[in-house]
Design an enzyme around this catalytic site. Structure first.
Site, short mmCIF file in Angstrom:
data_model
loop_
_atom_site.label_atom_id
_atom_site.label_comp_id
_atom_site.label_asym_id
_atom_site.label_seq_id
_atom_site.Cartn_x
_atom_site.Cartn_y
_atom_site.Cartn_z
N GLU A 51 0.80 -1.22 0.00
CA GLU A 51 0.00 0.00 0.00
C GLU A 51 0.84 1.28 0.00
O GLU A 51 0.42 2.29 -0.55
CB GLU A 51 -0.94 0.00 1.20
CG GLU A 51 -1.94 1.14 1.21
CD GLU A 51 -2.89 1.05 2.39
OE1 GLU A 51 -3.43 2.09 2.78
OE2 GLU A 51 -3.08 -0.06 2.93
N ALA A 52 2.01 1.24 0.62
CA ALA A 52 2.84 2.44 0.66
C ALA A 52 3.44 2.78 -0.70
O ALA A 52 4.03 3.85 -0.85
CB ALA A 52 3.94 2.30 1.70
#
Length: 260
Positions: A51-52
């Site tokens: 997700e980052a």
């Protein structure tokens, strides 16, 4: 057979359902453990999105403890931040969303927001969507993991955090404006579930050795589809357990406890 925990069974089954030469958007915790195990065994070409903002990192500095852990950026082929990660899913570059949740209904809708009738005054406040809501909306297929408990497998969610098949109508996802084919598998410590193509209802596929379909139904509020050919779940071998415990060497996720 070496003894294994309920959490290790979930992690192993999660690995087993992932396929080679695909891309999985992983959530924090067991999805990462499962995906790394799959890479080490039957799916060396499996790639992970975090997700980052990273795609296909080389995890040679140890397992990331969260999707924002800097180890998840190590030698990644793509590193453009959170918006870039979700852009990949919107462009169709994610075969699986691998998420957790607190509740799930018969159509694969997931709640990870609250328990209780009032949003402002819930009985329990959960961590929330994180990226799971967008992952379930945009990735091709959604895999959910959770313990098999009646309080989790419910007739009516207290809040819809991550969309599944909605009310089960054939065009629900299309009308909602989301992509992908929707829920694919639900992995628990005692059973593996899929979804019926026609009704979109949850269907029992496999049960843990020693567990019957009737045992599983007792732990689910809604009526499952139970076909005649329910299989036994594969159990992790000694080598599988060695790998799992090596991946999560500190036991951050594998040593968690929950009800049977």
């Amino acid at each position: 057979m070496t003894e294994y925990s309920h959490v290790e069974m979930i992690a192993f089954t999660g690995s087993r359902v992932l396929e080679d030469e695909t891309i999985v958007f992983v959530g924090t915790g067991l999805p990462i453990v499962s995906a790394v195990h799959a890479q080490y065994t039957h799916a060396p070409g499996l790639l992970m999105i975090y997700e980052a903002g990273s795609l296909a990192p080389i995890l040679d500095m140890g397992m990331p403890l969260s999707v924002g852990d800097t180890r998840a950026a190590r030698r990644a082929t793509f590193l453009k931040g959170l918006c870039g990660a979700f852009e990949l899913t919107q462009r169709g570059y994610a075969d699986y969303a691998f998420i957790g949740g607190a509740q799930i209904d018969m159509y694969g809708n997931v709640c990870s927001t609250l328990q209780g009738e009032e949003y402002g005054k819930p009985r329990v406040r959960f961590p929330g969507s994180g990226g799971a809501g967008a992952m379930a909306a945009n990735c091709e297929r959604t895999i959910a993991i959770m313990a098999l408990e009646k309080r989790r497998f419910v007739k009516q969610l207290d809040f819809v955090t991550s969309i599944g098949f909605g009310d089960g109508s054939p065009d629900y996802r299309e009308k909602a404006g989301v992509m992908g084919s929707g829920p694919y598998r639900v992995i628990t410590n005692q059973a593996l579930f899929g979804f019926d193509e026609e009704t979109r209802r949850m269907k029992l596929l496999e049960v843990k050795p020693g567990v019957t379909p009737e045992d599983v139904q007792e732990l689910v509020e809604f009526e499952l589809i139970i076909p005649d050919d329910v299989k036994e779940m594969a159990e992790p071998t000694e080598e599988d357990l060695r790998l799992l415990r090596e991946i999560d060497s500190e036991g951050y996720f594998l040593k968690r406890q929950f009800k049977k």
